[in-house]
Design a protein around this motif. Sequence first.
Motif, PDB file in Angstrom:
ATOM      1  N   GLY A  39       0.815  -1.213   0.000  1.00  0.00           N
ATOM      2  CA  GLY A  39       0.000   0.000   0.000  1.00  0.00           C
ATOM      3  C   GLY A  39       0.843   1.255   0.000  1.00  0.00           C
ATOM      4  N   LEU A  40       1.766   1.335   0.973  1.00  0.00           N
ATOM      5  CA  LEU A  40       2.593   2.536   1.061  1.00  0.00           C
ATOM      6  C   LEU A  40       3.747   2.487   0.073  1.00  0.00           C
ATOM      7  N   GLY A  41       4.541   1.385   0.123  1.00  0.00           N
ATOM      8  CA  GLY A  41       5.756   1.317  -0.689  1.00  0.00           C
ATOM      9  C   GLY A  41       5.455   1.305  -2.165  1.00  0.00           C
ATOM     10  N   LEU A  42       4.774   0.244  -2.579  1.00  0.00           N
ATOM     11  CA  LEU A  42       4.454   0.134  -3.996  1.00  0.00           C
ATOM     12  C   LEU A  42       3.498   1.252  -4.408  1.00  0.00           C
ATOM     13  N   GLY A  43       2.603   1.584  -3.466  1.00  0.00           N
ATOM     14  CA  GLY A  43       1.630   2.635  -3.745  1.00  0.00           C
ATOM     15  C   GLY A  43       2.290   3.927  -4.187  1.00  0.00           C
TER      16      GLY A  43
ATOM     17  N   LEU C 188       7.060 -17.118  14.463  1.00  0.00           N
ATOM     18  CA  LEU C 188       8.069 -16.056  14.377  1.00  0.00           C
ATOM     19  C   LEU C 188       8.895 -16.194  13.106  1.00  0.00           C
ATOM     20  N   VAL C 189       9.228 -17.437  12.770  1.00  0.00           N
ATOM     21  CA  VAL C 189       9.980 -17.659  11.535  1.00  0.00           C
ATOM     22  C   VAL C 189       9.178 -17.141  10.348  1.00  0.00           C
ATOM     23  N   ASN C 190       7.890 -17.513  10.318  1.00  0.00           N
ATOM     24  CA  ASN C 190       7.047 -17.078   9.206  1.00  0.00           C
ATOM     25  C   ASN C 190       6.967 -15.559   9.138  1.00  0.00           C
ATOM     26  N   LEU C 191       6.871 -14.961  10.311  1.00  0.00           N
ATOM     27  CA  LEU C 191       6.802 -13.509  10.350  1.00  0.00           C
ATOM     28  C   LEU C 191       8.084 -12.903   9.776  1.00  0.00           C
ATOM     29  N   ALA C 192       9.222 -13.419  10.210  1.00  0.00           N
ATOM     30  CA  ALA C 192      10.504 -12.898   9.735  1.00  0.00           C
ATOM     31  C   ALA C 192      10.603 -13.041   8.219  1.00  0.00           C
ATOM     32  N   ILE C 193      10.186 -14.198   7.719  1.00  0.00           N
ATOM     33  CA  ILE C 193      10.270 -14.447   6.287  1.00  0.00           C
ATOM     34  C   ILE C 193       9.411 -13.462   5.506  1.00  0.00           C
ATOM     35  N   LEU C 194       8.210 -13.210   6.050  1.00  0.00           N
ATOM     36  CA  LEU C 194       7.306 -12.296   5.361  1.00  0.00           C
ATOM     37  C   LEU C 194       7.885 -10.882   5.340  1.00  0.00           C
ATOM     38  N   VAL C 195       8.432 -10.476   6.471  1.00  0.00           N
ATOM     39  CA  VAL C 195       9.046  -9.142   6.525  1.00  0.00           C
ATOM     40  C   VAL C 195      10.156  -9.041   5.486  1.00  0.00           C
ATOM     41  N   LEU C 196      11.015 -10.045   5.452  1.00  0.00           N
ATOM     42  CA  LEU C 196      12.114 -10.008   4.484  1.00  0.00           C
ATOM     43  C   LEU C 196      11.564  -9.991   3.063  1.00  0.00           C
ATOM     44  N   PHE C 197      10.576 -10.836   2.819  1.00  0.00           N
ATOM     45  CA  PHE C 197      10.017 -10.937   1.481  1.00  0.00           C
ATOM     46  C   PHE C 197       9.465  -9.591   1.013  1.00  0.00           C
ATOM     47  N   LEU C 198       8.788  -8.885   1.900  1.00  0.00           N
ATOM     48  CA  LEU C 198       8.107  -7.669   1.476  1.00  0.00           C
ATOM     49  C   LEU C 198       8.997  -6.436   1.452  1.00  0.00           C
ATOM     50  N   PHE C 199      10.047  -6.427   2.271  1.00  0.00           N
ATOM     51  CA  PHE C 199      10.782  -5.169   2.432  1.00  0.00           C
ATOM     52  C   PHE C 199      12.224  -5.200   1.929  1.00  0.00           C
ATOM     53  N   SER C 200      12.571  -6.197   1.096  1.00  0.00           N
ATOM     54  CA  SER C 200      13.965  -6.289   0.662  1.00  0.00           C
ATOM     55  C   SER C 200      14.146  -5.846  -0.786  1.00  0.00           C
ATOM     56  N   ALA C 201      13.541  -4.758  -1.133  1.00  0.00           N
ATOM     57  CA  ALA C 201      13.641  -4.253  -2.502  1.00  0.00           C
ATOM     58  C   ALA C 201      13.114  -5.285  -3.495  1.00  0.00           C
ATOM     59  N   VAL C 208      12.358   4.192  -2.749  1.00  0.00           N
ATOM     60  CA  VAL C 208      11.021   4.552  -2.287  1.00  0.00           C
ATOM     61  C   VAL C 208      11.043   4.930  -0.805  1.00  0.00           C
ATOM     62  N   TYR C 209      11.969   4.309  -0.058  1.00  0.00           N
ATOM     63  CA  TYR C 209      12.020   4.513   1.385  1.00  0.00           C
ATOM     64  C   TYR C 209      12.716   5.809   1.739  1.00  0.00           C
ATOM     65  N   PRO C 210      12.394   6.340   2.906  1.00  0.00           N
ATOM     66  CA  PRO C 210      13.230   7.421   3.460  1.00  0.00           C
ATOM     67  C   PRO C 210      14.618   6.860   3.766  1.00  0.00           C
ATOM     68  N   PRO C 211      15.647   7.737   3.811  1.00  0.00           N
ATOM     69  CA  PRO C 211      17.033   7.270   3.936  1.00  0.00           C
ATOM     70  C   PRO C 211      17.270   6.308   5.092  1.00  0.00           C
ATOM     71  N   TRP C 212      16.700   6.586   6.268  1.00  0.00           N
ATOM     72  CA  TRP C 212      16.992   5.708   7.411  1.00  0.00           C
ATOM     73  C   TRP C 212      16.469   4.287   7.155  1.00  0.00           C
ATOM     74  N   LEU C 213      15.320   4.205   6.494  1.00  0.00           N
ATOM     75  CA  LEU C 213      14.738   2.891   6.226  1.00  0.00           C
ATOM     76  C   LEU C 213      15.568   2.141   5.176  1.00  0.00           C
ATOM     77  N   GLN C 214      16.158   2.917   4.276  1.00  0.00           N
ATOM     78  CA  GLN C 214      17.037   2.287   3.284  1.00  0.00           C
ATOM     79  C   GLN C 214      18.208   1.603   3.976  1.00  0.00           C
ATOM     80  N   LEU C 215      18.722   2.243   5.015  1.00  0.00           N
ATOM     81  CA  LEU C 215      19.828   1.640   5.765  1.00  0.00           C
ATOM     82  C   LEU C 215      19.389   0.356   6.456  1.00  0.00           C
ATOM     83  N   VAL C 216      18.197   0.402   7.065  1.00  0.00           N
ATOM     84  CA  VAL C 216      17.682  -0.786   7.757  1.00  0.00           C
ATOM     85  C   VAL C 216      17.519  -1.931   6.765  1.00  0.00           C
ATOM     86  N   ALA C 217      16.962  -1.623   5.599  1.00  0.00           N
ATOM     87  CA  ALA C 217      16.698  -2.667   4.615  1.00  0.00           C
ATOM     88  C   ALA C 217      17.985  -3.372   4.192  1.00  0.00           C
TER      89      ALA C 217
END
Lengths: 258, 330, 269
Positions: A39-43, C188-201, C208-217
Motif C-alpha cells: 500500500g505505502l511502498g508500492l503505492g 516467528l519464523v514465518n513472520l521474519a520471512i514475510l518481513v524479508l520478502f516484502l521489504f527487501s527491494a 522509495v524509502y526514506p534514507p533511514w529505512l534504506q539503511l535498515v533494509a
Amino acid sequence: MLPVPLRVVEANARTYRRTWKGSVVTTFLSPVLFLAAMGLGLGSLVDRETGARALEGLAYISFLAPGLLAATTMQTGASESSWPVMAGIKWIKTFDAALATPVGVPDLVAGHLVWVAVRLLMTSVVLVVVIASFGAVSLADALLAVPAAVLTGMAFAAPVTAYTASTEQETRLSSLFRFAIIPMFLFSGTFFPASQLPDWLESVAYATPLWHGVELCRGAALGTDATLPVAAHASYLLAWVAVGWSLSVRSLRRRLLP
Amino acid sequence: MKSTHRAAEPVDEAGPGPQNESNDRALVEARGLTKRFGEFVAVDAINFSIRRGEAFGFLGPNGAGKTSTMRMIAAVSPVTEGRLEVFGTDPATHGAEIRARLGVVPQSDTLDTELTVFENVYIYGRYFGLPGEVLRPRISELLEFVQLAERGDSKVEPLSGGMKRRLTIARALVNEPDLLVLDEPTTGLDPQARHALWDRLYRLKQRGVTLIITTHYMDEAEQLCDRLVVMDQAKIVAEGSPTDLIARYSTREVVELRFPVGVQERIGDRLDGLATRSEVLPDRVLLYTDDGDRTTAEITRRELAPESTVVRRSTLEDVFLRLTGRTLVD
Amino acid sequence: MSAQSLGLRVIPAAVFGRRARSVLERNLFVYKHIWIILFSGFFEPLFYLFAARVGLGQLVGDVRNGSGERIDYAAFVAPALLAASAMNGAVYESTMNIFFKLRYAKVYDGMLATPLGPFDIALGEIGWSLIRGALYAVGFIVVMWVAGLLQSPLAVLGLPAALLIGFAFAGAGMAATSFMRSWQDFDLVNLAILVLFLFSATFYPLSVYPPWLQLVAQLSPLYHGVVLIRSFTLGTLELTLLWHALFLAAMGSVGLAVSAFRLRKLLTP
Ligand SMILES: Nc1ncnc2c1ncn2[C@@H]1O[C@H](COP(=O)(O)OP(=O)(O)O)[C@@H](O)[C@H]1O
Ligand SMILES: [Mg+2]
C-alpha cells in the motif's frame, strides 16, 4: 444449559485462549505488513505512474486495503478449517471424543463454523481499525465492510471444512493452499483489478468467491458501487456457505461414523 | 572433553586388577567410568569388561544408569571421567570407527517413519557407506531373519510394537556388527513377541556376535546373559553369571506363605529359625531356605497354618530385589 | 590433545562429503513418496511473477534502477522472486522439517548411531536444501528466459547466486531451529520471512524509502540476494557484488558451524 453446537464453540474458544498468540502473526500482522509494503511502498510508485489512471484517481492504498481485508478473512477461514479440522479428525481426535457425548455430527459442524465466524468477526474488526489508522479509508466506512468480510471468510470456511473432511492425506491441504488459496489471493482483484487479467483468466477470477468478497468489501468501504448489485454478490457467497456446510456434514459423517 | 588418546593396543594403566588376565580378549573395557549431567551423577565410577562372544547384561531399576552406560559404549555420549575402551580404542577419538563396527538397538525406536520398512534398512546401510549391491541381498536376508520379509514395502507406522523392535534389530545388523548393543529390547512387548526376539538374539549369539543387553526383566537376563552386572543408583552392586548371583545373594529355594487377614501381624517371632533369611511383605512372607521341604515340614510342626504355601526355586528376581530394594523407582 | 588424535580429526574431514551424501540420499527417498510437495513449491513464485506482469506492472509502469534507467516492472521483480523462492525453499526445509526430524521423528538419533557425526548431518541437510533450491531456481530461470525477462547472458549466474542465498538461509534456519522449543516458535519464523520478502527491494527499489529505512533494509540478508541476482539478470555487473556474496557466504558458514555445534550438544549429551 448451552445448546449443543454452542458447547462445541465453547470448547474451541477455550483452546483459543491458549493459542491466540500464534494466530496474531498470521491473521493480523501479515495483512498489516502487506498493507505497509504494498500500500505505502508500492503505492508510492503506482500513484506516481500510470496506475493513478487505471484506478480512476483512487490512491493505491485505498484500493488495496478493502481487498486485503477480504483476502485475510479468506486465509483465516480456510486455515481454521483445514489443519484444526484435520487435527480433530485424525491427529488429536477431538471429534471422536466429542461424538462419544450427546454431540452429533451436525452439531460438530455448526459448532466449528460458528466458532470460525466469531474468529472472522474479531479479525475483521481489528483489521478495519488498522486500515483506518493507515488513513486508507475512514473508520466509519470501513466498519461497513465487516459483515462482507465475515461472509467472505465463511464462503471459504464451509467448503474447506468439507474438503478437509473428505481427504485422507495432509499433503492435499498444502496443495489446496498452493493451488487455490494463493492464486486467488493474487488474482481475485486484491492487488489489481481483475479486468487486467487475460480474458480466460478474468472469467475464472469472477467465479472465485474471493472476487465477490473483494467487490463487496471495496464497495462498502469506499462507498462505491460493486460490479453487481450487493444482493447478487452476497447470494453467491451465501451459496458457497450453504453448499459447503451441507457437504461438511455429509463428509464428516462418512469419515467419523463409517 | 577430558580424555586422553591411547594407542590401538590397550595398555592397562590401572595396574594389576582382578580382570587383568582377560584384557587381551576384552571387547569393551571400563575403569572408573563416570557420566555426569551437570551436577547429577548418572554413572558413578563403574568397572566392567566384556569379552568377545559373550552375552553381557546390565540389570537395574529405572534410572540406574544403564542407558547412559550404553550410550557411552555406543560412542554417542562423551565420557565424563574414567577410561572406556571399545574394540581397544577410545570413543572420544575413534567414535566413527567404533560405530562402524557396532549395532545399536536404542531404548526407544528411532525408525524413520517417513520411509518404508525396506528403505529404513537400506538407508541405514548407506549411512555406513555400504554400496547398494551389497545391501539389497543382505536386506532380504535380514528381513527374512526378523520375519518381516512380507512387510518390506509397508510404512513403519502401521507396524506393531514387536515388528518395529524386530525392524530395529534388522537395521542394527545391516553393517554385520561385531558387537550388538540392545537397550531394553523387549520392554512393552507381548509374550509372543518377546520370545520371538529372544530366539533371534540367541541365534545371533551362536553366530559369534557379542551382545550387550540392558533389561529389568529377570527372565530375560536368565535366558540370554552369560554374565551380568546389577546396577543401582549409578553403581554396580553385583557381578557374575545368573547362577553365581543366585548362589551368592539368595538361597536355593524360597517358600512363600500367605496368611488369613490379620494373622500375619500377630505371628511375631514364631518364624525365627525357619530359614536363612525371611522377609515380611504386606501381603505375604518370604522364607529363603536351601531346603524348602524341610522348612514346610517345620511350618506344619509349629502349626502356623498359612492359607497357602508355595515352594519355588530362587530366581534372579530375588537377587535383584535383595540388591536394589523393594521401593518403587520411577 | 596429542598430534595423533589431531590428525584423526583432520583426516576424516576428507570423508565428510561421502557421509553427508547418505543424508541427502535419505531425503531423496522420502520425497519419492511425497514428490507433489517438492513439485508444488515451484508454482508460488510463478504466480507472483504472473501477478507482477499482468497486474502490478500495468499499474506501476516502469521502474528506475540506481542509475536512472527505465526497467520493465516484471523484469525488475522476477530476479527478486527468484531470490525469495530460494530463501523460502531453504527456510522451509531447514526449519519445520528439521524440527520435526530432531524433536519428533528422532531421525538424527538413528543417524548418530552410525559412523555419521553431527557435522555430517548438518552438511547433508543443508546440501539437500540446496538441491531443492537449485531445482526451483533452474525452473524459474527457464521461465524468465521464456518470458523474455533476461536481459543478459550473465543471468546463468543467477543459479549459483540462488544457491548462495539457499546456503545462507539454510544455515541460519537450521541454527535457529536448534534453539526452538515448540511449533509456536515457527510463527516467528514465518513472520521474519514475510518481513524479508516484502521489504527487501523485492517489489520496488529502495529509493522509495526514506534514507533511514534504506539503511535498515540493507541489513536484510534477502536484500543482498536480491541485489546479486538482479544485477545478473539485468546485466549490471559491479565490484560491490562481491560484498553481497560475501555477506551471504558468511551467514551460511556461521549457520552451518552453529548448527553442527548445537546438534552435537542436543543429540549427544
Ligand atoms: N540427558 C540427560 N540429562 C540429564 N539427566 C539425564 C540425561 N539422561 C539421563 N539422565 C538421568 O540419568 C539417570 C540415569 O538414566 P538412564 O541411564 O537412562 O537410566 P536407566 O537406563 O537405567 O533407566 C536418570 O536419573 C536420568 O534422569
Ligand atoms: Mg534406560
